[in-house]
Write an enzyme that holds these catalytic residues in place. Sequence first.
Site, PDB file in Angstrom:
ATOM      1  N   GLY A  87       0.835  -1.215   0.061  1.00  0.00           N
ATOM      2  CA  GLY A  87      -0.034   0.124   0.002  1.00  0.00           C
ATOM      3  C   GLY A  87       0.838   1.315   0.072  1.00  0.00           C
ATOM      4  O   GLY A  87       1.856   1.195   0.814  1.00  0.00           O
ATOM      5  N   ARG A 103       0.903  -4.998  -5.072  1.00  0.00           N
ATOM      6  CA  ARG A 103       1.125  -6.437  -4.014  1.00  0.00           C
ATOM      7  C   ARG A 103       1.143  -7.279  -5.023  1.00  0.00           C
ATOM      8  O   ARG A 103       0.245  -7.809  -5.756  1.00  0.00           O
ATOM      9  CB  ARG A 103      -0.218  -6.521  -3.211  1.00  0.00           C
ATOM     10  CG  ARG A 103      -0.530  -5.234  -2.425  1.00  0.00           C
ATOM     11  CD  ARG A 103      -1.634  -5.304  -1.438  1.00  0.00           C
ATOM     12  NE  ARG A 103      -2.297  -4.464  -0.896  1.00  0.00           N
ATOM     13  CZ  ARG A 103      -1.917  -3.684   0.065  1.00  0.00           C
ATOM     14  NH1 ARG A 103      -0.712  -3.854   0.648  1.00  0.00           N
ATOM     15  NH2 ARG A 103      -2.638  -2.536   0.522  1.00  0.00           N
ATOM     16  N   ASP A 110       5.574  -4.582   6.254  1.00  0.00           N
ATOM     17  CA  ASP A 110       6.567  -6.063   6.691  1.00  0.00           C
ATOM     18  C   ASP A 110       6.092  -7.100   5.506  1.00  0.00           C
ATOM     19  O   ASP A 110       7.075  -7.857   5.649  1.00  0.00           O
ATOM     20  CB  ASP A 110       5.826  -6.644   8.175  1.00  0.00           C
ATOM     21  CG  ASP A 110       4.343  -6.743   8.109  1.00  0.00           C
ATOM     22  OD1 ASP A 110       3.659  -6.197   7.408  1.00  0.00           O
ATOM     23  OD2 ASP A 110       3.987  -7.227   9.229  1.00  0.00           O
ATOM     24  N   THR A 147       4.143   2.630   5.857  1.00  0.00           N
ATOM     25  CA  THR A 147       2.751   2.408   5.921  1.00  0.00           C
ATOM     26  C   THR A 147       2.019   3.153   6.784  1.00  0.00           C
ATOM     27  O   THR A 147       2.266   3.547   7.774  1.00  0.00           O
ATOM     28  CB  THR A 147       2.415   0.664   6.176  1.00  0.00           C
ATOM     29  OG1 THR A 147       1.126   0.523   6.588  1.00  0.00           O
ATOM     30  CG2 THR A 147       3.345   0.244   7.476  1.00  0.00           C
ATOM     31  N   ASP A 200      -0.228   2.449   8.497  1.00  0.00           N
ATOM     32  CA  ASP A 200      -0.863   1.639   9.561  1.00  0.00           C
ATOM     33  C   ASP A 200       0.097   1.722  10.907  1.00  0.00           C
ATOM     34  O   ASP A 200      -0.119   1.389  12.134  1.00  0.00           O
ATOM     35  CB  ASP A 200      -0.903   0.336   9.175  1.00  0.00           C
ATOM     36  CG  ASP A 200      -1.898  -0.046   8.083  1.00  0.00           C
ATOM     37  OD1 ASP A 200      -2.741   0.679   7.998  1.00  0.00           O
ATOM     38  OD2 ASP A 200      -1.624  -1.253   7.534  1.00  0.00           O
ATOM     39  N   ASP A 243       2.434  -0.105  12.023  1.00  0.00           N
ATOM     40  CA  ASP A 243       2.332  -1.302  12.410  1.00  0.00           C
ATOM     41  C   ASP A 243       3.738  -2.196  12.627  1.00  0.00           C
ATOM     42  O   ASP A 243       3.826  -3.436  12.481  1.00  0.00           O
ATOM     43  CB  ASP A 243       1.192  -2.282  12.099  1.00  0.00           C
ATOM     44  CG  ASP A 243       1.225  -2.486  10.694  1.00  0.00           C
ATOM     45  OD1 ASP A 243       1.949  -1.945   9.963  1.00  0.00           O
ATOM     46  OD2 ASP A 243       0.160  -3.493  10.518  1.00  0.00           O
ATOM     47  N   ARG A 289      -5.647  -1.791   9.115  1.00  0.00           N
ATOM     48  CA  ARG A 289      -5.550  -3.090   8.739  1.00  0.00           C
ATOM     49  C   ARG A 289      -6.139  -3.860  10.219  1.00  0.00           C
ATOM     50  O   ARG A 289      -7.144  -3.421  10.931  1.00  0.00           O
ATOM     51  CB  ARG A 289      -4.249  -3.701   8.365  1.00  0.00           C
ATOM     52  CG  ARG A 289      -4.086  -4.929   7.597  1.00  0.00           C
ATOM     53  CD  ARG A 289      -2.979  -5.287   7.058  1.00  0.00           C
ATOM     54  NE  ARG A 289      -2.635  -4.540   5.867  1.00  0.00           N
ATOM     55  CZ  ARG A 289      -3.110  -4.777   4.794  1.00  0.00           C
ATOM     56  NH1 ARG A 289      -3.783  -6.137   4.438  1.00  0.00           N
ATOM     57  NH2 ARG A 289      -2.524  -3.908   3.696  1.00  0.00           N
TER      58      ARG A 289
END
Length: 322
Positions: free
Chosen positions: A11, A72, A103, A126, A128, A130, A172
Amino acid sequence: MENIAILTSGGDAPGMNACIRAVVRTAIHHGLCVYGVQSGYEGLIDDRFRRLGTTDVSNIVQRGGTILHSARSTRFLSTDGRAEAAENLSRRGIEGLVVIGGDGSFRGADHLSREHGIAIVGVPATIDNDIWGTDLTIGFDTAVNTALEAVDKVRDTAAAHDRLFIIEVMGRTAGFIALQVGVAGGAEDILIPETPTNLPAICSLVRRRVAEGRTSNILVVAEGDEAGSAFEIASKIEELADLKSRVTVLGHVQRGGSPTSVDRVLASKLGWGAIDALMDGAWPCFVGEMNSIVTRHPLADAWTNRKELDPMLLNLASILTN
Ligand code: F6P
């Protein structure tokens, strides 16, 4: 090492362009020749390379998206796909690769590096946030500010109509965006996957607040919350307590836009850090920033460690949303 390549994968995140710029200019500063790979691992397999000079990366530091495009790639999950990619790199004499992504992209990078001896450094990007090993990922700060602007606007209309709003943010399976946006936007409740969601208790709180005169209520929901999507939560709340609400799903708007200064500077530091790690022979690894210091970690640390939410912020959220 004379030639390196760079790609963006997964993304997109605001700040990827600032990172590309930093990688290209730092590499050229050290006398390296840089190739940009189009559309992530897909372009690596399909041999879509182009030389990048300092002028190719001018006027991009402020732009969202990625000039290299992203994808992706399922083909890169196979050893055959990675062998084709390695062949394309070796034909051009490219020994080093910088992978800007999340990741999942780092997992692919780790395989490629181990199977074909390619010097790879990952840069965490990202929205996110995360990824363990870096306080912030590239794109998170911009996404949070974009979502916050939307929450503030929704607040105006929620207050004007005395309404309950449920606003869904991305992330996510993680609640970093929701927690940050919820605290900054003064949300009445923040629903995240990391903590249990008790809808009956939330309904009672909304009723109590309305009775006390706080007639606009905003629930910020992470897309990965176990109670379901914002639309599902809205119908459950209506069923449980006959409370009507409006739903706003912010979606991909959070991925676009001009990066904040925080993301631009982070991306610039990590782009520099990636070249520094390559030149030091510290690969395979990914770079991060912890307490203002650029750090290096084994690629596998990105998926074997789970990044925790800030416990102080979680506690604060529970106090302030009362
Ligand atoms: O990882 C970034 C992210 O925007 C997540 O927050 C979201 O769940 C996902 O990507 C959406 O992916 P796509 O753009 O492929 O729909």
